[in-house]
Design a protein around this motif. Structure first.
Motif, PDB file in Angstrom:
ATOM      1  N   PRO A 252       0.815  -1.222   0.000  1.00  0.00           N
ATOM      2  CA  PRO A 252       0.000   0.000   0.000  1.00  0.00           C
ATOM      3  C   PRO A 252       0.845   1.267   0.000  1.00  0.00           C
ATOM      4  O   PRO A 252       0.449   2.287  -0.564  1.00  0.00           O
ATOM      5  CB  PRO A 252      -0.818  -0.122   1.289  1.00  0.00           C
ATOM      6  N   ASP A 253       2.002   1.196   0.640  1.00  0.00           N
ATOM      7  CA  ASP A 253       2.897   2.356   0.693  1.00  0.00           C
ATOM      8  C   ASP A 253       4.327   1.834   0.780  1.00  0.00           C
ATOM      9  O   ASP A 253       4.655   1.039   1.666  1.00  0.00           O
ATOM     10  CB  ASP A 253       2.573   3.230   1.911  1.00  0.00           C
ATOM     11  N   GLU A 254       5.169   2.254  -0.138  1.00  0.00           N
ATOM     12  CA  GLU A 254       6.549   1.784  -0.165  1.00  0.00           C
ATOM     13  C   GLU A 254       7.424   2.488   0.871  1.00  0.00           C
ATOM     14  O   GLU A 254       8.499   1.994   1.213  1.00  0.00           O
ATOM     15  CB  GLU A 254       7.152   2.012  -1.564  1.00  0.00           C
ATOM     16  N   GLU A 255       6.964   3.629   1.363  1.00  0.00           N
ATOM     17  CA  GLU A 255       7.795   4.416   2.275  1.00  0.00           C
ATOM     18  C   GLU A 255       7.376   4.199   3.728  1.00  0.00           C
ATOM     19  O   GLU A 255       6.182   4.117   4.027  1.00  0.00           O
ATOM     20  CB  GLU A 255       7.695   5.905   1.938  1.00  0.00           C
ATOM     21  N   PRO A 256       8.345   4.131   4.646  1.00  0.00           N
ATOM     22  CA  PRO A 256       7.993   4.042   6.068  1.00  0.00           C
ATOM     23  C   PRO A 256       7.478   5.383   6.577  1.00  0.00           C
ATOM     24  O   PRO A 256       7.748   6.439   5.993  1.00  0.00           O
ATOM     25  CB  PRO A 256       9.317   3.666   6.739  1.00  0.00           C
ATOM     26  N   SER A 257       6.723   5.338   7.650  1.00  0.00           N
ATOM     27  CA  SER A 257       6.224   6.555   8.289  1.00  0.00           C
ATOM     28  C   SER A 257       6.546   6.479   9.779  1.00  0.00           C
ATOM     29  O   SER A 257       6.963   5.442  10.290  1.00  0.00           O
ATOM     30  CB  SER A 257       4.721   6.722   8.049  1.00  0.00           C
ATOM     31  N   THR A 258       6.334   7.587  10.469  1.00  0.00           N
ATOM     32  CA  THR A 258       6.772   7.704  11.864  1.00  0.00           C
ATOM     33  C   THR A 258       5.583   7.919  12.791  1.00  0.00           C
ATOM     34  O   THR A 258       4.687   8.719  12.497  1.00  0.00           O
ATOM     35  CB  THR A 258       7.759   8.878  12.017  1.00  0.00           C
ATOM     36  N   VAL A 259       5.590   7.198  13.907  1.00  0.00           N
ATOM     37  CA  VAL A 259       4.535   7.307  14.917  1.00  0.00           C
ATOM     38  C   VAL A 259       5.155   7.853  16.198  1.00  0.00           C
ATOM     39  O   VAL A 259       6.130   7.286  16.709  1.00  0.00           O
ATOM     40  CB  VAL A 259       3.879   5.940  15.189  1.00  0.00           C
ATOM     41  N   ARG A 260       4.588   8.946  16.706  1.00  0.00           N
ATOM     42  CA  ARG A 260       5.106   9.557  17.936  1.00  0.00           C
ATOM     43  C   ARG A 260       3.993   9.615  18.979  1.00  0.00           C
ATOM     44  O   ARG A 260       2.850   9.942  18.661  1.00  0.00           O
ATOM     45  CB  ARG A 260       5.623  10.974  17.669  1.00  0.00           C
ATOM     46  N   LEU A 261       4.346   9.323  20.214  1.00  0.00           N
ATOM     47  CA  LEU A 261       3.401   9.397  21.326  1.00  0.00           C
ATOM     48  C   LEU A 261       3.931  10.399  22.341  1.00  0.00           C
ATOM     49  O   LEU A 261       5.033  10.242  22.872  1.00  0.00           O
ATOM     50  CB  LEU A 261       3.228   8.029  21.985  1.00  0.00           C
ATOM     51  N   THR A 262       3.155  11.441  22.588  1.00  0.00           N
ATOM     52  CA  THR A 262       3.548  12.453  23.567  1.00  0.00           C
ATOM     53  C   THR A 262       2.480  12.548  24.647  1.00  0.00           C
ATOM     54  O   THR A 262       1.321  12.177  24.437  1.00  0.00           O
ATOM     55  CB  THR A 262       3.731  13.827  22.897  1.00  0.00           C
ATOM     56  N   SER A 263       2.878  13.037  25.799  1.00  0.00           N
ATOM     57  CA  SER A 263       1.934  13.179  26.911  1.00  0.00           C
ATOM     58  C   SER A 263       1.897  14.627  27.367  1.00  0.00           C
ATOM     59  O   SER A 263       2.849  15.395  27.181  1.00  0.00           O
ATOM     60  CB  SER A 263       2.336  12.269  28.074  1.00  0.00           C
ATOM     61  N   GLY A 264       0.773  14.999  27.965  1.00  0.00           N
ATOM     62  CA  GLY A 264       0.591  16.349  28.477  1.00  0.00           C
ATOM     63  C   GLY A 264      -0.413  16.328  29.604  1.00  0.00           C
ATOM     64  O   GLY A 264      -0.919  15.264  29.995  1.00  0.00           O
ATOM     65  N   PRO A 265      -0.743  17.481  30.131  1.00  0.00           N
ATOM     66  CA  PRO A 265      -1.676  17.529  31.268  1.00  0.00           C
ATOM     67  C   PRO A 265      -3.068  17.003  30.940  1.00  0.00           C
ATOM     68  O   PRO A 265      -3.795  16.567  31.836  1.00  0.00           O
ATOM     69  CB  PRO A 265      -1.717  19.024  31.624  1.00  0.00           C
ATOM     70  N   ASP A 266      -3.444  17.027  29.648  1.00  0.00           N
ATOM     71  CA  ASP A 266      -4.787  16.563  29.292  1.00  0.00           C
ATOM     72  C   ASP A 266      -4.788  15.154  28.716  1.00  0.00           C
ATOM     73  O   ASP A 266      -5.813  14.688  28.222  1.00  0.00           O
ATOM     74  CB  ASP A 266      -5.435  17.530  28.302  1.00  0.00           C
ATOM     75  N   GLY A 267      -3.640  14.461  28.735  1.00  0.00           N
ATOM     76  CA  GLY A 267      -3.621  13.084  28.268  1.00  0.00           C
ATOM     77  C   GLY A 267      -2.487  12.793  27.307  1.00  0.00           C
ATOM     78  O   GLY A 267      -1.431  13.437  27.350  1.00  0.00           O
ATOM     79  N   PHE A 268      -2.730  11.846  26.419  1.00  0.00           N
ATOM     80  CA  PHE A 268      -1.695  11.352  25.512  1.00  0.00           C
ATOM     81  C   PHE A 268      -2.135  11.587  24.064  1.00  0.00           C
ATOM     82  O   PHE A 268      -3.299  11.375  23.721  1.00  0.00           O
ATOM     83  CB  PHE A 268      -1.460   9.858  25.736  1.00  0.00           C
ATOM     84  N   THR A 269      -1.171  11.997  23.242  1.00  0.00           N
ATOM     85  CA  THR A 269      -1.457  12.276  21.832  1.00  0.00           C
ATOM     86  C   THR A 269      -0.567  11.415  20.950  1.00  0.00           C
ATOM     87  O   THR A 269       0.661  11.424  21.096  1.00  0.00           O
ATOM     88  CB  THR A 269      -1.226  13.759  21.499  1.00  0.00           C
ATOM     89  N   LEU A 270      -1.200  10.673  20.050  1.00  0.00           N
ATOM     90  CA  LEU A 270      -0.477   9.897  19.044  1.00  0.00           C
ATOM     91  C   LEU A 270      -0.486  10.690  17.747  1.00  0.00           C
ATOM     92  O   LEU A 270      -1.542  11.144  17.294  1.00  0.00           O
ATOM     93  CB  LEU A 270      -1.133   8.533  18.841  1.00  0.00           C
ATOM     94  N   ARG A 271       0.684  10.817  17.165  1.00  0.00           N
ATOM     95  CA  ARG A 271       0.810  11.544  15.899  1.00  0.00           C
ATOM     96  C   ARG A 271       1.549  10.645  14.907  1.00  0.00           C
ATOM     97  O   ARG A 271       2.733  10.355  15.081  1.00  0.00           O
ATOM     98  CB  ARG A 271       1.564  12.854  16.112  1.00  0.00           C
ATOM     99  N   HIS A 272       0.828  10.200  13.898  1.00  0.00           N
ATOM    100  CA  HIS A 272       1.398   9.327  12.865  1.00  0.00           C
ATOM    101  C   HIS A 272       1.691  10.199  11.650  1.00  0.00           C
ATOM    102  O   HIS A 272       0.787  10.614  10.921  1.00  0.00           O
ATOM    103  CB  HIS A 272       0.401   8.216  12.515  1.00  0.00           C
ATOM    104  N   GLU A 273       2.966  10.459  11.406  1.00  0.00           N
ATOM    105  CA  GLU A 273       3.387  11.407  10.380  1.00  0.00           C
ATOM    106  C   GLU A 273       3.838  10.683   9.113  1.00  0.00           C
ATOM    107  O   GLU A 273       4.314   9.554   9.160  1.00  0.00           O
ATOM    108  CB  GLU A 273       4.531  12.277  10.912  1.00  0.00           C
ATOM    109  N   GLY A 274       3.689  11.373   7.982  1.00  0.00           N
ATOM    110  CA  GLY A 274       4.153  10.828   6.707  1.00  0.00           C
ATOM    111  C   GLY A 274       3.190   9.842   6.079  1.00  0.00           C
ATOM    112  O   GLY A 274       3.599   8.965   5.318  1.00  0.00           O
ATOM    113  N   VAL A 275       1.898   9.995   6.355  1.00  0.00           N
ATOM    114  CA  VAL A 275       0.876   9.091   5.822  1.00  0.00           C
ATOM    115  C   VAL A 275       0.363   9.635   4.486  1.00  0.00           C
ATOM    116  O   VAL A 275       0.154  10.849   4.336  1.00  0.00           O
ATOM    117  CB  VAL A 275      -0.294   8.951   6.819  1.00  0.00           C
TER     118      VAL A 275
END
Length: 489
Positions: A252-275
């Protein structure tokens, strides 16, 4: 402006006709997701006209407008920069068709008021009104309800079903369109030329754990490899043990992408970049499942079921092909070598499969001997062995000399015009076609031209078949001689 709706629904679509998620999978009383480029809006009016208009913003609205009974929004992929609002059964309004919007990811916010059911509406009630607000966004984020209609019903959410559809949409197999047909032209609504990759964003109030390892997806794998405590790479690869008879090899996609998980006072955010933009909605739905329901993967069983059906179809096709081959090749399928051989291999198989199989076992030199023997027998039975120019060609072939280039069509024309050539007929027995009379010399002559074949096996098969044909009712005796005198045992 007026929009004609049916079954209390209208569609907001950026790619008309694209396959999508079933309605009633994810959404609320105003908006349901239908895939990466389409959503459904719900009305109070079952069938009829509503007031509807679209507004395109240059930047996100600061806040939700007041005075509306319900407001909901979702992200769509709009590669062409055109968006249409249409009634479920095709109700069109010119000003709501091919609206110019930003290319790429867009946020679509639906507003509704006065959504009275037809049984409750009177002539004194205000008309039902809907507004569709659109603006560009950089990230794919989930649908949400901003203002809930106090009269709204609760819809069951089916995130596992959505994740199943999402993954299957990414590994969709090629259509069964015959290769002989010209390729379909590209859909201008799907042209994503020049559009950058995007990010998929998901937020959770509580702690989440990123999956690490391999997610099996039928013939493919998603590999999630840890870079550090908060970062993964997402990449596609072919599976070591594919499950389909004809494994999917295109990623479906020949290129890898990056998944980042960050935390803050209101919870956790997942950011999947390069999609890829066209994958963003599906990837988001997959992450919704992975973050909220770790465990069995909802797409695994449907893929296994598809693979089982594909295997059954392949086996049925193989069995039918074998049966067809058996009927066309004298009782059983031929070898690959015989199948690819041009000429009279299949015709000889229908006359005498044992002869064909015996010829296939001979070395090249013996095949040449058989070809010359069969050609001479054909010339003899047709009264051509004593015709001077034919005798010279036959003698030259038996001596291993090259045959004249004019042996084909020119030789056949000479055969028919030579006054010394006899003209006799013999019965021709064709499987499934009964008996007919043919000119014996015309049947025999191709046994001679077969000697020009560079492939010794092809020459032997063609010479043997045409010689058998020239013998008419004595065909079986000739074939017995071929077995006995030439040594095919």
């Amino acid at each position: 402006m007026k929009l004609f709706v049916s079954y209390c629904q209208y569609e907001v679509t950026a790619v008309p006709g694209a396959p999508g998620l079933e309605i009633y999978t994810l959404g609320d009383d105003l908006l349901h997701l239908n895939g990466p480029s389409r959503l459904t809006g719900f009305c109070g009016t079952h069938t009829g006209w509503i007031d509807a208009r679209a507004r395109v913003h240059s930047e996100p609205p600061a806040r939700a407008e007041v005075g509306w009974d319900a407001i909901s929004e979702a992200t769509l992929w709009c590669p062409s920069g055109r968006l249409s609002v249409v009634g479920l059964m095709g109700g069109l309004t010119e000003t709501l068709t091919d609206i110019a919007v930003p290319r790429g990811l867009i946020r679509v916010r639906l507003h509704a008021r006065n959504r009275l059911r037809e049984g409750l509406r009177t002539d004194h009630d205000p008309p039902e009104q809907h507004e569709i607000h659109v603006w560009a966004v950089a990230d794919e984020t989930p649908w949400r309800t901003l203002v809930a209609d106090p009269q709204a019903r609760e819809w069951e959410q089916k995130p596992a079903k959505a994740a199943e559809w999402a993954m299957l949409s990414l590994v969709r197999r090629r259509s069964g369109r015959p290769a002989l047909l010209a390729a379909l032209p590209p859909d201008p609504y799907e042209d994503s030329t020049g559009l950058a990759r995007v990010a998929v964003v998901r937020h959770r109030a509580g702690p989440v754990e990123l999956p690490v390892g391999v997610l099996p997806v039928g013939d493919l794998d998603i590999r999630l490899e840890r870079i550090d405590d908060t970062t993964l790479t997402w990449s596609w690869a072919t599976a070591a043990d594919p499950i389909f008879p004809k494994p999917l090899t295109t990623l479906p996609d020949e290129e890898p992408s990056t998944v980042r998980l960050t935390s803050g006072p209101d919870g956790f955010t997942l950011r999947h970049e390069g999609v890829l933009g066209r994958h963003a909605s599906a990837v988001g739905l997959i992450w919704d499942h992975l973050l909220d329901a770790p465990g069995p993967l909802p797409w695994s069983e449907p893929l296994r079921a598809q693979a089982a059906k594909a295997a059954a179809r392949a086996e049925r096709s193989r069995r039918l092909a074998d049966e067809r081959d058996a009927a066309q090749w004298g009782g059983r399928p031929p070898s690959d070598r015989m199948r690819k051989l041009p000429g009279k291999a299949r015709s000889l198989a229908l006359v005498d499969r044992a002869v064909l199989d015996a010829l296939e076992t001979l070395p090249g030199a013996r095949c040449r001997e058989v070809a010359c023997w069969a050609a001479r027998r054909a010339m003899r039975v047709a009264g051509l062995e004593g015709i001077g120019w034919i005798a010279e060609i036959l003698t030259a072939a038996e001596a291993g000399q090259p045959l004249p280039e004019s042996l084909g069509v020119a030789g056949f024309n000479r055969l028919l015009s030579d006054p010394d050539v006899p003209h006799t007929t013999v019965p021709m027995h064709l499987p499934g076609h009964g008996v007919s009379e043919i000119l014996q010399q015309a049947a025999a002559f191709p046994a001679l031209t077969a000697l020009a074949n560079d492939d010794p096996l092809g020459a032997a098969i063609d010479a043997a078949y045409n010689a058998a044909l020239a013998h008419g009712d004595d065909r079986d005796r000739f074939l017995a001689d071929l077995f006995g005198r030439v040594g095919l045992r």
